[in-house]
Write a protein that holds these residues in place. Structure first.
Motif, PDB file in Angstrom:
ATOM      1  N   THR A 199       0.628   3.969  -3.072  1.00 38.20           N
ATOM      2  CA  THR A 199       0.240   5.339  -2.743  1.00 38.20           C
ATOM      3  C   THR A 199       1.302   6.325  -3.221  1.00 38.20           C
ATOM      4  O   THR A 199       0.977   7.375  -3.778  1.00 38.20           O
ATOM      5  N   PHE A 200       2.563   5.979  -3.011  1.00 32.48           N
ATOM      6  CA  PHE A 200       3.652   6.824  -3.485  1.00 32.48           C
ATOM      7  C   PHE A 200       3.631   6.948  -5.006  1.00 32.48           C
ATOM      8  O   PHE A 200       3.848   8.034  -5.554  1.00 32.48           O
ATOM      9  N   PRO A 240       0.815  -1.231   0.000  1.00 29.34           N
ATOM     10  CA  PRO A 240       0.000   0.000   0.000  1.00 29.34           C
ATOM     11  C   PRO A 240       0.840   1.268   0.000  1.00 29.34           C
ATOM     12  O   PRO A 240       0.472   2.258  -0.637  1.00 29.34           O
ATOM     13  N   VAL A 241       1.972   1.233   0.672  1.00 28.72           N
ATOM     14  CA  VAL A 241       2.837   2.415   0.727  1.00 28.72           C
ATOM     15  C   VAL A 241       3.421   2.705  -0.652  1.00 28.72           C
ATOM     16  O   VAL A 241       3.427   3.857  -1.116  1.00 28.72           O
ATOM     17  N   VAL A 275       1.052   6.693  -7.033  1.00 34.61           N
ATOM     18  CA  VAL A 275      -0.071   7.543  -7.448  1.00 34.61           C
ATOM     19  C   VAL A 275       0.263   9.008  -7.196  1.00 34.61           C
ATOM     20  O   VAL A 275       0.010   9.868  -8.049  1.00 34.61           O
ATOM     21  N   ASP A 276       0.836   9.304  -6.050  1.00 32.87           N
ATOM     22  CA  ASP A 276       1.187  10.696  -5.728  1.00 32.87           C
ATOM     23  C   ASP A 276       2.269  11.249  -6.652  1.00 32.87           C
ATOM     24  O   ASP A 276       2.289  12.442  -6.946  1.00 32.87           O
TER      25      ASP A 276
END
Length: 58
Positions: free
Chosen positions: A32-33, A28-29, A35-36
């Motif tokens: 998320t990174f 998940p980390v 996508v950001d």
């Protein structure tokens, strides 16, 4: 003989379980990174299995 087989089975299972534990925390980390940072998700997601396939001995 049975203890040696049990020991080898336990050591092999340790690598699998530690890999699964790392994957459950890191995935998940990483996504998320990605996508950001506007990175494509597939190459970022595929880095984790490659990294987990390499043995790590601290």
């Amino acid at each position: 003989m049975i203890l040696a087989v049990l020991f080898l089975y336990t050591v092999a299972l340790l690598f699998v379980v530690s890999g699964l534990a790392a994957a459950s925390v890191v995935t998940p980390v990483l996504l998320t990174f990605a996508v950001d940072a506007d990175l494509p998700l597939l190459p970022v997601a595929l880095t984790e299995p490659v990294a987990l396939s390499m043995p790590f001995f601290p």
